[in-house]
Every structure is written in structure tokens, then in C-alpha cells.
Design a protein around this motif. Structure first.
Motif, PDB file in Angstrom:
ATOM      1  N   MET A  75     -21.889 -15.542  -3.611  1.00 40.32           N
ATOM      2  CA  MET A  75     -21.587 -15.069  -5.268  1.00 40.32           C
ATOM      3  C   MET A  75     -19.309 -14.628  -5.136  1.00 40.32           C
ATOM      4  SD  MET A  75     -21.988 -10.765  -5.571  1.00 40.32           S
ATOM      5  CE  MET A  75     -20.195 -10.694  -6.786  1.00 40.32           C
ATOM      6  N   PRO A  76     -18.867 -15.303  -5.978  1.00 42.44           N
ATOM      7  CA  PRO A  76     -17.570 -15.176  -5.859  1.00 42.44           C
ATOM      8  C   PRO A  76     -16.967 -13.205  -5.352  1.00 42.44           C
ATOM      9  CG  PRO A  76     -18.003 -15.370  -8.188  1.00 42.44           C
ATOM     10  CD  PRO A  76     -19.550 -14.905  -7.591  1.00 42.44           C
ATOM     11  N   ALA A  77     -16.244 -13.273  -4.483  1.00 38.74           N
ATOM     12  CA  ALA A  77     -16.153 -12.339  -3.980  1.00 38.74           C
ATOM     13  C   ALA A  77     -15.299 -10.990  -4.904  1.00 38.74           C
ATOM     14  CB  ALA A  77     -14.941 -12.018  -2.707  1.00 38.74           C
ATOM     15  N   LEU A  78     -14.965 -10.227  -4.670  1.00 37.80           N
ATOM     16  CA  LEU A  78     -13.904  -9.403  -6.004  1.00 37.80           C
ATOM     17  C   LEU A  78     -12.543  -9.019  -6.148  1.00 37.80           C
ATOM     18  CD1 LEU A  78     -16.795  -5.711  -5.067  1.00 37.80           C
ATOM     19  CD2 LEU A  78     -16.962  -8.189  -6.066  1.00 37.80           C
ATOM     20  N   ALA A  79     -11.712  -8.749  -7.444  1.00 35.59           N
ATOM     21  CA  ALA A  79     -10.848  -8.925  -7.253  1.00 35.59           C
ATOM     22  C   ALA A  79     -10.858  -6.870  -8.033  1.00 35.59           C
ATOM     23  CB  ALA A  79     -10.558  -9.468  -8.593  1.00 35.59           C
ATOM     24  N   ASP A  80      -9.732  -6.632  -7.099  1.00 34.73           N
ATOM     25  CA  ASP A  80      -9.603  -4.490  -7.772  1.00 34.73           C
ATOM     26  C   ASP A  80      -8.316  -5.390  -8.813  1.00 34.73           C
ATOM     27  OD1 ASP A  80      -8.235  -2.437  -8.277  1.00 34.73           O
ATOM     28  OD2 ASP A  80      -9.016  -2.294  -6.133  1.00 34.73           O
ATOM     29  N   MET A  81      -7.990  -4.628 -10.021  1.00 36.76           N
ATOM     30  CA  MET A  81      -6.891  -6.080 -10.763  1.00 36.76           C
ATOM     31  C   MET A  81      -5.850  -4.471 -11.178  1.00 36.76           C
ATOM     32  SD  MET A  81      -7.368  -8.282 -11.257  1.00 36.76           S
ATOM     33  CE  MET A  81      -6.461  -8.873 -11.688  1.00 36.76           C
ATOM     34  N   HIS A  82      -7.029  -3.231 -10.326  1.00 41.53           N
ATOM     35  CA  HIS A  82      -5.110  -2.029 -10.416  1.00 41.53           C
ATOM     36  C   HIS A  82      -5.643  -1.234  -9.948  1.00 41.53           C
ATOM     37  CE1 HIS A  82      -3.609   1.264 -13.968  1.00 41.53           C
ATOM     38  NE2 HIS A  82      -3.052   1.506 -12.774  1.00 41.53           N
ATOM     39  N   ASN A  83      -4.479  -1.310  -8.606  1.00 44.58           N
ATOM     40  CA  ASN A  83      -4.295  -0.016  -7.847  1.00 44.58           C
ATOM     41  C   ASN A  83      -2.620  -0.056  -6.941  1.00 44.58           C
ATOM     42  OD1 ASN A  83      -3.876  -2.179  -5.612  1.00 44.58           O
ATOM     43  ND2 ASN A  83      -5.679  -3.485  -5.098  1.00 44.58           N
ATOM     44  N   HIS A  84      -2.596   0.678  -6.414  1.00 46.09           N
ATOM     45  CA  HIS A  84      -1.078   1.118  -5.895  1.00 46.09           C
ATOM     46  C   HIS A  84      -1.231   0.511  -4.404  1.00 46.09           C
ATOM     47  CE1 HIS A  84      -0.316   2.005  -9.846  1.00 46.09           C
ATOM     48  NE2 HIS A  84      -1.617   2.008  -9.680  1.00 46.09           N
ATOM     49  N   VAL A  85      -2.011  -0.313  -3.493  1.00 47.78           N
ATOM     50  CA  VAL A  85      -1.900  -0.161  -1.876  1.00 47.78           C
ATOM     51  C   VAL A  85      -0.583  -0.790  -1.726  1.00 47.78           C
ATOM     52  CG1 VAL A  85      -3.184  -1.710  -0.548  1.00 47.78           C
ATOM     53  CG2 VAL A  85      -4.329  -0.829  -2.047  1.00 47.78           C
ATOM     54  N   MET A 102      -6.283  -8.599  -5.187  1.00 50.86           N
ATOM     55  CA  MET A 102      -5.705  -7.952  -6.163  1.00 50.86           C
ATOM     56  C   MET A 102      -4.452  -7.720  -6.877  1.00 50.86           C
ATOM     57  SD  MET A 102      -4.119  -5.046  -3.471  1.00 50.86           S
ATOM     58  CE  MET A 102      -2.509  -5.273  -4.119  1.00 50.86           C
ATOM     59  N   LEU A 103      -4.285  -6.212  -7.322  1.00 49.53           N
ATOM     60  CA  LEU A 103      -2.738  -6.761  -8.585  1.00 49.53           C
ATOM     61  C   LEU A 103      -2.324  -5.454  -8.204  1.00 49.53           C
ATOM     62  CD1 LEU A 103      -0.654  -7.248 -10.256  1.00 49.53           C
ATOM     63  CD2 LEU A 103      -2.181  -6.849 -11.940  1.00 49.53           C
ATOM     64  N   ASN A 104      -1.627  -5.250  -7.254  1.00 47.26           N
ATOM     65  CA  ASN A 104      -0.475  -4.193  -6.817  1.00 47.26           C
ATOM     66  C   ASN A 104       0.494  -3.706  -8.608  1.00 47.26           C
ATOM     67  OD1 ASN A 104       2.067  -2.547  -6.694  1.00 47.26           O
ATOM     68  ND2 ASN A 104       0.918  -1.747  -4.735  1.00 47.26           N
ATOM     69  N   MET A 105      -0.444  -2.040  -8.940  1.00 52.64           N
ATOM     70  CA  MET A 105       0.352  -1.750 -10.619  1.00 52.64           C
ATOM     71  C   MET A 105       1.440  -0.978 -10.033  1.00 52.64           C
ATOM     72  SD  MET A 105      -1.043  -3.531 -13.012  1.00 52.64           S
ATOM     73  CE  MET A 105      -0.513  -2.737 -14.920  1.00 52.64           C
ATOM     74  N   GLY A 106       2.248  -1.289  -9.226  1.00 55.31           N
ATOM     75  CA  GLY A 106       4.144  -0.198  -9.842  1.00 55.31           C
ATOM     76  C   GLY A 106       3.711   0.210  -8.730  1.00 55.31           C
ATOM     77  N   GLU A 107       5.398   0.293  -8.144  1.00 53.28           N
ATOM     78  CA  GLU A 107       5.863   1.108  -7.049  1.00 53.28           C
ATOM     79  C   GLU A 107       5.681   1.076  -5.372  1.00 53.28           C
ATOM     80  OE1 GLU A 107       8.159   3.298  -7.346  1.00 53.28           O
ATOM     81  OE2 GLU A 107       7.827   3.098  -9.746  1.00 53.28           O
ATOM     82  N   ALA A 108       4.763  -0.301  -5.204  1.00 56.88           N
ATOM     83  CA  ALA A 108       4.639  -1.217  -4.562  1.00 56.88           C
ATOM     84  C   ALA A 108       6.275  -1.221  -3.911  1.00 56.88           C
ATOM     85  CB  ALA A 108       4.899  -2.892  -3.931  1.00 56.88           C
ATOM     86  N   THR A 109       6.134  -1.081  -1.681  1.00 57.20           N
ATOM     87  CA  THR A 109       7.992  -1.092  -0.898  1.00 57.20           C
ATOM     88  C   THR A 109       8.444  -2.329  -1.753  1.00 57.20           C
ATOM     89  OG1 THR A 109       6.363  -2.015   0.201  1.00 57.20           O
ATOM     90  CG2 THR A 109       6.572   0.497   0.183  1.00 57.20           C
TER      91      THR A 109
END
Length: 443
Positions: A75-85, A102-109
Motif C-alpha cells: 500500500m502507499p506509505a504513510l504521511a504525517d501532515m502535522h508535526n514539529h520534527v 511529513m509536513l513540519n508545521m512550524g518552528e523548524a530550525t
């Protein structure tokens, strides 16, 4: 038995698979996620990081690596659409849990948003494909980057785009004038607008101005539903208003991030230091960085005596109603900045929470595969397609032992993950987890 057979067949091919230009998955049941169906016992060919064909028995050069699925499910692999990794070990945790977007939703360095993102997206560093959002607010209350005027708002959109950000994330205290200018400039620059309810604007006007995604279900509490009575500030909205919220979202073709597990986890620790201690003692906490564990222990939520249980229950009904009405939901784990949310594991917890709210396996899996692909296709010009198993799509694939449309729990024990055409078998994934735990162990 299936897992043992696969381990043997994959072990001998693993070294060749890691860098092969063409890889074949044979004898797999494909769950393509284009619609609710299974393609039984078929072949998938991957070439140069893209799916070349599904169900076509092509003649390939001798020595082409083959993964014999032996009846496993692809199957398609997964998507995390809100993290702060922002740390590489957290990228490893995501990948080991089957997350390849993944979608980093803010404060990425700056280093993460620039150097790390570029390296991962080029395939030079293992990890999920990274999209980033630049968060702006109107004052320093929440510690975000501040823009106060329309000129500043336009300038920051241009600067964010120049630095590789795909989205602007708007926050609570942005002024109406700054939001309007930001939304207009984002449209001109071809960069998406996502985020919270802006108190001075409200969700209805934000969506009308082009905001593509609402970052939390609970934003509707402050941005759309009527204020609760002064005598009962945590009262949930009337169920009759759910239809109005759904109509608003659908009218603008907007996406909503399902964060049932996040909200439930926050609610469980309000005024309860023992809950935070339990999170820190959980088995998955060994994968959390020492710095994040310190931040978890200092969580401000445990100092607030608030009962959110009725709102937690309302959110579950709301998300179920949105799913049934066809609102495009995307799943997010919001890890690791909130106590109890571990990168990768939190996305599985969110899928479980959606199932607990009554969503079907198809609905819950769509929120972590197909619909994120649709969201990115709509908001990020030129982005490679992902989220379904079909020719031309990114070869981000997840091999599992059972049919995920019948047993979603199978996602927690992947037999292997492919990201960008690079294969990681179950043994490699377990090694990834073990190495992160070792590096992050505290004497």
C-alpha cells in the motif's frame, strides 16, 4: 510464518535493493488507495524512485532485484501532515513507522528547513520527504515570528518561499490587515496558507481568502462555533452546528487536519502531573530525545485544572461527521513537542483514534495516504505525486502482513518500507529503532 518467509527472501536481496534503479514487488496484494479495492496477487515495478507499472509482467534484465511478497499487502506509505520534527533521529522514527512524507508545521530550525530538508528530499539522508510551513503571528505571546503590517506580511511570504518553505502557517494573534496581505501575497507567490484560527478574522473569512487547511479540529471552537456561556467555558458546541461547519469547509474545498489523539492527549494531562509521568514512563518514551523529555516534564498543561472531556467527545463526533460528508481529512501526529506524542507512533495513534471515533478503515487510511497526496497536489505546484499506488507516483510504499482495510493495526508492524525507491526491510527498521533508543538513552 509469512513474516519469517519474507525475512529470509528479503535478507539476501537487501544490499542490492538499497540502490537498485529497478525493483520488482512480486506476489503482492495491492491496496492502491485510489478507491476502496484490492488488486490481488500482482506485480509492481519501481524504476528510479517512481512506480513504473502495476499488474504488468514486463521482461526485465537478468539480476533485477525482486521482493517476493508471498501474499503480503502493498500500500502507499504513510504521511504525517502535522508535526514539529527537526532532528534526524526523529526522521528515523518516522521512517521506521512507515511514514515517508511529513509536513513540519512550524518552528523548524534554519538548518532543518534548509540543509536537512534538501538532503533528505534528494535521497542523500534516509527519512520521509519533507515539506515545511513558516509560522507567523501578530505578537510574541506564543513565541512565533512576528509580522504586524501588510508590508511585513508580504515580505515574509517572499522570504519564506526563497528559503524553500511550501506553506505559510497563520497563528492566533495575526491582525486582519496582515492576514489579508499575507493571503494575497501567498496566492501571487504560489505558496499555500495553512494554520490556526486568526482571532481577528475567523475561519469563514480565512477560507474565503484562500486558506487551504485548518491545522486542528479544535480551531472551530474559537473560529466558527458560538462562544460557550460564561458559566461553562468548556461546554461543547451544539451538535446541530456541525452541519454548518461542514458546509463551510466543503464550500471552499479546504482540508482539515484530524488531531483527535493530540487533543485527547492534551486533555488527559490538564491538571494531572501523574499523566505526564505516565507518558515519560511509556515504552515509546525511550525514543524521545532527552531535550524533549525535559520539556515534557515541564508541560504547562499539567498545571491547568480544566476538564475538556466533553469537547474531546464532541471532536470525535465532528470528525466522524466530516468524514462521512466527504470533507478531506489529513492525519497529523503533532509530535514531539507535546507530552505523550512520539514521532511516528503518534500517527498510528491518530489512525486508531479516528477508528475509535467510528471512521471506517478506508476513511482513516485515506487521511494518512491518499488525501495528503491530494492536498500537496493542490497546494504545492510541481510536487511529485504520492499517496496512491499507481504509475508515475513516488515509490513510497509500505508492505504489511494483513489487509489494512480489514486490520489497520497491521500498519504498526511493517514488513518493509520503500521511500523514493530505497527499500528498508523489517530488520533494518527494527535496527533503526534500536539505534535511536541507544543514542537517546539517559544514564
Amino acid at each position: 510464518m509469512l513474516r519469517a518467509l519474507l525475512a529470509l527472501s528479503m535478507m539476501f536481496a537487501c544490499a542490492a535493493l538499497a540502490r537498485a534503479e529497478t525493483i520488482v514487488f512480486a506476489n503482492v496484494n495491492v491496496v492502491p488507495m485510489d478507491r476502496e479495492r484490492v488488486i490481488p496477487r500482482t506485480t509492481v515495478i519501481v524504476t528510479d524512485g517512481r512506480i513504473a507499472s502495476v499488474g504488468i509482467q514486463a521482461k526485465l534484465p537478468a539480476g533485477t532485484p525482486v521482493i517476493d511478497g508471498k501474499g503480503a499487502w502493498l500500500m502507499p506509505a504513510l504521511a504525517d501532515m502535522h508535526n514539529h520534527v527537526t532532528q534526524r533521529d526523529d526522521l528515523t522514527l518516522l521512517l521506521a513507522n512507515g511514514v515517508t512524507t511529513m509536513l513540519n508545521m512550524g518552528e523548524a530550525t534554519n538548518a532543518f528547513a534548509g540543509r536537512t530538508r534538501i538532503a533528505v528530499n534528494r535521497g542523500e539522508v534516509p527519512g520521509p520527504y519533507i515539506f515545511t510551513a513558516f509560522v507567523v503571528d501578530g505578537d510574541p505571546q506564543y513565541g512565533h515570528f512576528i509580522v504586524r503590517t501588510p508590508d511585513e506580511a508580504r515580505a515574509i511570504v517572499r522570504l519564506a518561499k526563497a528559503n524553500g518553505y511550501s506553506f505559510m502557517k497563520v497563528y492566533t494573534n495575526l491582525s486582519a490587515e496582515a492576514f489579508a496581505a499575507l493571503a494575497d501575497e501567498a496566492r501571487v507567490q504560489g505558496i499555500g496558507v495553512v494554520g490556526h484560527n486568526v482571532a481577528a478574522v475567523g475561519l469563514a473569512k480565512q477560507l474565503a481568502a484562500g486558506q487551504a487547511m485548518i491545522a486542528h479540529v479544535e480551531e472551530f471552537f474559537t473560529g466558527f462555533f458560538p462562544e460557550p456561556p460564561a458559566s461553562d467555558q468548556q461546554a461543547p458546541p451544539a451538535a446541530a452546528r456541525i452541519a454548518d461547519a461542514i458546509a463551510l469547509v466543503k464550500a471552499h474545498g479546504a482540508f482539515v487536519t484530524s488531531d483527535l489523539f493530540t487533543y485527547r492527549t492534551i486533555a488527559a494531562q490538564f491538571g494531572k502531573p501523574e499523566a505526564v509521568k505516565a507518558y515519560l514512563a511509556a515504552p515509546e518514551a525511550r525514543y524521545v530525545s532527552p531535550g524533549d523529555r525535559i520539556d515534557w516534564a515541564r508541560s504547562g498543561y499539567q498545571k491547568k485544572a480544566v476538564d475538556l472531556s466533553r469537547r474531546v467527545a464532541f471532536e470525535a463526533r465532528f470528525v466522524k461527521a466530516m468524514a462521512d460528508a466527504g470533507v478531506p481529512l489529513i492525519a497529523g501526529g503533532d509530535a514531539p513537542t507535546i507530552a505523550g506524542l512520539v514521532p511516528g507512533f503518534a500517527l498510528h495513534d491518530e489512525i486508531d483514534a479516528m477508528r475509535g471515533a467510528g471512521l471506517t478503515p478506508w476513511q482513516a487510511l485515506s487521511a494518512a495516504t491518499r488525501t495528503p497526496g491530494e492536498f500537496i497536489a493542490k497546494t504545492v505546484p510541481g510536487a511529485a505525486k504520492f499517496g496512491i499506488v499507481a504509475p508515475g507516483y513516488r515509490a513510497d510504499l509500505l508492505l504489511v502482513a494483513d489487509n489494512p482495510l480489514e486490520k489497520p493495526a497491521t500498519l504498526r508492524a511493517p514488513l518493509g518500507v520503500m521511500t523514493g525507491g530505497r527499500w528498508h526491510d523489517a530488520a533494518a527498521l527494527k535496527t533503526m529503532l534500536a539505534e535511536v533508543a541507544t543514542r537517546r538513552s539517559v544514564p
